[in-house]
Motif scaffolding. Sequence first.
Motif, PDB file in Angstrom:
ATOM      1  N   ALA A 307       0.835  -1.212   0.000  1.00  0.00           N
ATOM      2  CA  ALA A 307       0.000   0.000   0.000  1.00  0.00           C
ATOM      3  C   ALA A 307       0.863   1.252   0.000  1.00  0.00           C
ATOM      4  O   ALA A 307       0.635   2.183  -0.787  1.00  0.00           O
ATOM      5  N   VAL A 308       1.885   1.278   0.859  1.00  0.00           N
ATOM      6  CA  VAL A 308       2.693   2.495   0.949  1.00  0.00           C
ATOM      7  C   VAL A 308       3.556   2.653  -0.303  1.00  0.00           C
ATOM      8  O   VAL A 308       3.795   3.768  -0.772  1.00  0.00           O
ATOM      9  N   SER A 309       3.989   1.546  -0.879  1.00  0.00           N
ATOM     10  CA  SER A 309       4.818   1.709  -2.076  1.00  0.00           C
ATOM     11  C   SER A 309       3.960   2.189  -3.245  1.00  0.00           C
ATOM     12  O   SER A 309       4.423   2.998  -4.058  1.00  0.00           O
ATOM     13  N   ARG A 310       2.696   1.765  -3.291  1.00  0.00           N
ATOM     14  CA  ARG A 310       1.805   2.294  -4.351  1.00  0.00           C
ATOM     15  C   ARG A 310       1.486   3.768  -4.121  1.00  0.00           C
ATOM     16  O   ARG A 310       1.468   4.566  -5.044  1.00  0.00           O
ATOM     17  N   ALA A 311       1.242   4.107  -2.828  1.00  0.00           N
ATOM     18  CA  ALA A 311       0.794   5.475  -2.536  1.00  0.00           C
ATOM     19  C   ALA A 311       1.900   6.497  -2.744  1.00  0.00           C
ATOM     20  O   ALA A 311       1.660   7.581  -3.271  1.00  0.00           O
ATOM     21  N   TRP A 312       3.116   6.168  -2.297  1.00  0.00           N
ATOM     22  CA  TRP A 312       4.174   7.198  -2.351  1.00  0.00           C
ATOM     23  C   TRP A 312       5.417   6.723  -3.062  1.00  0.00           C
ATOM     24  O   TRP A 312       6.454   7.388  -3.012  1.00  0.00           O
ATOM     25  N   ASN A 313       5.349   5.522  -3.623  1.00  0.00           N
ATOM     26  CA  ASN A 313       6.548   4.978  -4.264  1.00  0.00           C
ATOM     27  C   ASN A 313       7.667   4.771  -3.237  1.00  0.00           C
ATOM     28  O   ASN A 313       8.847   4.882  -3.572  1.00  0.00           O
ATOM     29  N   TRP A 314       7.293   4.512  -1.976  1.00  0.00           N
ATOM     30  CA  TRP A 314       8.308   4.260  -0.923  1.00  0.00           C
ATOM     31  C   TRP A 314       8.729   2.805  -0.998  1.00  0.00           C
ATOM     32  O   TRP A 314       7.895   1.919  -0.865  1.00  0.00           O
ATOM     33  N   THR A 315       9.992   2.595  -1.261  1.00  0.00           N
ATOM     34  CA  THR A 315      10.511   1.227  -1.141  1.00  0.00           C
ATOM     35  C   THR A 315      11.798   1.317  -0.338  1.00  0.00           C
ATOM     36  O   THR A 315      12.506   2.333  -0.397  1.00  0.00           O
ATOM     37  N   THR A 316      12.077   0.265   0.390  1.00  0.00           N
ATOM     38  CA  THR A 316      13.277   0.313   1.222  1.00  0.00           C
ATOM     39  C   THR A 316      14.501   0.116   0.336  1.00  0.00           C
ATOM     40  O   THR A 316      14.470  -0.632  -0.637  1.00  0.00           O
ATOM     41  N   LYS A 317      15.585   0.819   0.701  1.00  0.00           N
ATOM     42  CA  LYS A 317      16.801   0.778  -0.125  1.00  0.00           C
ATOM     43  C   LYS A 317      17.912  -0.009   0.555  1.00  0.00           C
ATOM     44  O   LYS A 317      18.940  -0.249  -0.050  1.00  0.00           O
ATOM     45  N   ARG A 318      17.723  -0.321   1.844  1.00  0.00           N
ATOM     46  CA  ARG A 318      18.844  -0.890   2.605  1.00  0.00           C
ATOM     47  C   ARG A 318      18.465  -2.272   3.122  1.00  0.00           C
ATOM     48  O   ARG A 318      17.395  -2.442   3.709  1.00  0.00           O
ATOM     49  N   ASP A 319      19.346  -3.239   2.904  1.00  0.00           N
ATOM     50  CA  ASP A 319      19.043  -4.618   3.300  1.00  0.00           C
ATOM     51  C   ASP A 319      19.610  -4.936   4.685  1.00  0.00           C
ATOM     52  O   ASP A 319      20.209  -4.069   5.345  1.00  0.00           O
ATOM     53  N   LEU A 320      19.452  -6.201   5.094  1.00  0.00           N
ATOM     54  CA  LEU A 320      19.874  -6.588   6.442  1.00  0.00           C
ATOM     55  C   LEU A 320      21.379  -6.376   6.631  1.00  0.00           C
ATOM     56  O   LEU A 320      21.826  -5.976   7.710  1.00  0.00           O
ATOM     57  N   ALA A 321      22.160  -6.617   5.568  1.00  0.00           N
ATOM     58  CA  ALA A 321      23.617  -6.417   5.668  1.00  0.00           C
ATOM     59  C   ALA A 321      23.918  -4.946   5.988  1.00  0.00           C
ATOM     60  O   ALA A 321      24.776  -4.644   6.832  1.00  0.00           O
ATOM     61  N   ALA A 322      23.191  -4.023   5.337  1.00  0.00           N
ATOM     62  CA  ALA A 322      23.421  -2.589   5.598  1.00  0.00           C
ATOM     63  C   ALA A 322      22.970  -2.224   7.015  1.00  0.00           C
ATOM     64  O   ALA A 322      23.621  -1.422   7.699  1.00  0.00           O
ATOM     65  N   MET A 323      21.859  -2.820   7.456  1.00  0.00           N
ATOM     66  CA  MET A 323      21.386  -2.532   8.830  1.00  0.00           C
ATOM     67  C   MET A 323      22.460  -2.953   9.844  1.00  0.00           C
ATOM     68  O   MET A 323      22.768  -2.222  10.790  1.00  0.00           O
ATOM     69  N   CYS A 324      23.037  -4.150   9.644  1.00  0.00           N
ATOM     70  CA  CYS A 324      24.053  -4.656  10.577  1.00  0.00           C
ATOM     71  C   CYS A 324      25.332  -3.823  10.469  1.00  0.00           C
ATOM     72  O   CYS A 324      25.936  -3.456  11.481  1.00  0.00           O
ATOM     73  N   ARG A 325      25.727  -3.492   9.241  1.00  0.00           N
ATOM     74  CA  ARG A 325      26.959  -2.704   9.047  1.00  0.00           C
ATOM     75  C   ARG A 325      26.847  -1.363   9.774  1.00  0.00           C
ATOM     76  O   ARG A 325      27.749  -0.949  10.502  1.00  0.00           O
ATOM     77  N   ASP A 326      25.691  -0.695   9.614  1.00  0.00           N
ATOM     78  CA  ASP A 326      25.550   0.628  10.219  1.00  0.00           C
ATOM     79  C   ASP A 326      25.397   0.538  11.740  1.00  0.00           C
ATOM     80  O   ASP A 326      25.903   1.395  12.475  1.00  0.00           O
ATOM     81  N   ALA A 327      24.713  -0.501  12.218  1.00  0.00           N
ATOM     82  CA  ALA A 327      24.599  -0.683  13.678  1.00  0.00           C
ATOM     83  C   ALA A 327      25.984  -0.950  14.270  1.00  0.00           C
ATOM     84  O   ALA A 327      26.337  -0.438  15.342  1.00  0.00           O
ATOM     85  N   TRP A 328      26.799  -1.717  13.566  1.00  0.00           N
ATOM     86  CA  TRP A 328      28.159  -2.021  14.055  1.00  0.00           C
ATOM     87  C   TRP A 328      29.033  -0.767  14.008  1.00  0.00           C
ATOM     88  O   TRP A 328      29.811  -0.482  14.917  1.00  0.00           O
ATOM     89  N   HIS A 329      28.886   0.004  12.955  1.00  0.00           N
ATOM     90  CA  HIS A 329      29.641   1.257  12.839  1.00  0.00           C
ATOM     91  C   HIS A 329      29.309   2.161  14.021  1.00  0.00           C
ATOM     92  O   HIS A 329      30.198   2.743  14.663  1.00  0.00           O
ATOM     93  N   PHE A 330      28.044   2.292  14.330  1.00  0.00           N
ATOM     94  CA  PHE A 330      27.638   3.124  15.473  1.00  0.00           C
ATOM     95  C   PHE A 330      28.200   2.541  16.779  1.00  0.00           C
ATOM     96  O   PHE A 330      28.663   3.278  17.657  1.00  0.00           O
ATOM     97  N   GLN A 331      28.160   1.229  16.901  1.00  0.00           N
ATOM     98  CA  GLN A 331      28.654   0.570  18.117  1.00  0.00           C
ATOM     99  C   GLN A 331      30.135   0.856  18.336  1.00  0.00           C
ATOM    100  O   GLN A 331      30.579   1.054  19.464  1.00  0.00           O
ATOM    101  N   THR A 332      30.895   0.884  17.259  1.00  0.00           N
ATOM    102  CA  THR A 332      32.357   0.941  17.406  1.00  0.00           C
ATOM    103  C   THR A 332      32.941   2.333  17.185  1.00  0.00           C
ATOM    104  O   THR A 332      34.016   2.622  17.671  1.00  0.00           O
ATOM    105  N   ARG A 333      32.232   3.170  16.445  1.00  0.00           N
ATOM    106  CA  ARG A 333      32.870   4.406  16.020  1.00  0.00           C
ATOM    107  C   ARG A 333      33.102   5.382  17.165  1.00  0.00           C
ATOM    108  O   ARG A 333      34.115   6.051  17.211  1.00  0.00           O
TER     109      ARG A 333
END
Length: 340
Positions: A307-333
């Motif tokens: 529904a949201v992708s039809r209404a606003w063309n919202w699609t997620t751009k980041r996969d689980l690998a990116a979620m983990c990479r960024d969470a780890w970056h925040f954890q360590t940086r």
Amino acid sequence: MPTKVLVTGGAGFIGSHTCVELLQHGYEVVVADDLSNSSPRALERAAGIARVGTPELCVIDIRDGAALSQVFADHRIDAVIHFAAKKAVGESVRLPIEYYDTNVGGTTALLSVMREHEVGRLVFSSSCSVYGSTTKVPLTESDPVSPTNPYASSKWMCEQILADTCRRLPSLQVLSLRYFNPVGAHPSGLLGENPHGVPGNLMPYVARVAAGQLERLSIFGDDYPTPDGTGVRDYVHVMDVAEGHRLALEHLQGERGMRTFNLGTGVGSSVLDLVAAFEAASGRRVPYRITGRRPGDVATLVADPTAVSRAWNWTTKRDLAAMCRDAWHFQTRDPARHAC
Ligand code: NAD
Ligand code: WQD
């Protein structure tokens, strides 16, 4: 004139990332936050990342109608994003009055001040937890709700209050966004999720195990009817969620009444999938043991985001690998992140 947005709870996890997104897209941002679960440092960092504009912080409890009204009087607010709430499911079972008071009372206080100042555009933070103990996969917005704890009930009550108020006040336009499991961090490593004490949610717990701050992960059950027996969730990157809020504001212009959308990826990942992805992203081992199921958990919760992708063309751009990479970056940086 740039659109001026009041972001309640803007110093928190999702709110601070949304502030970056709004500033970078030319919005003026005013934050109302009592800092009960956040620090002003998050907003300083949001401003530093955005490099354009600074969120103005008003340290108030949104239930304080006079203080909130003063914020509206001091700023010409065009629209509101309402994040401010208490969000820990387990705590809500112990402290139901506090949860209803903050989450429901905060929302009614906000609505009445919006009516007083004739501000009609509102984006509301709802939650996949309203669907409760369901076996349906994936979930669409028209599936039945069945909240199973005071936190989830408070979100469902707010949705009902908003729908009733929209029927009464035609000038009110509401988008209610049911987030699934927002995780990850800003790719700079400067903003992220840093719960006080031992984390209750999976991603921050795994990050601390990988960093050696916690000994091992307890996996709450491996006997669910899922591919590997562990719970499956729809993890969604907090930056995708932040972008969703900016799009919501853009689309509120043409809306009437209230609409509700799921914000999720449509992809389910098990606890073991997330552990493997985090090990790959961090290069660290995440030791775990299997323990019993956590009361109240369900096997699988995955969004149908059609529904949201039809209404606003919202699609997620980041996969689980990116979620983990960024969470780890925040954890360590950033060793000083505990102040956030
Ligand atoms: P958060 O705790 O990091 O942010 C909430 C912010 O609201 C905090 O900065 C806190 O200080 C503030 N706040 C709380 N009570 C307040 C009050 N009475 N007055 C003023 N400010 C107050 O939480 P988050 O993860 O950023 O969640 C934001 C919203 O999204 C919440 O409404 C939450 O229920 C909802 N949500 C979160 C998730 C998730 O997994 N993080 C999932 C679904 C929905
Ligand atoms: C994810 C999976 C656990 C911790 C919560 C709220 C929900 C929404 C999103 C606000 C589950 C397993 C977890 C651990 C584990 N928030 N797990 N060991 O419960 O899906 O959703 O956040 O609206 O309302 O309930 O998220 O991160 O706690 O759990 O095995 O130490 O990880 O059993 O399968 P949940 P979570």
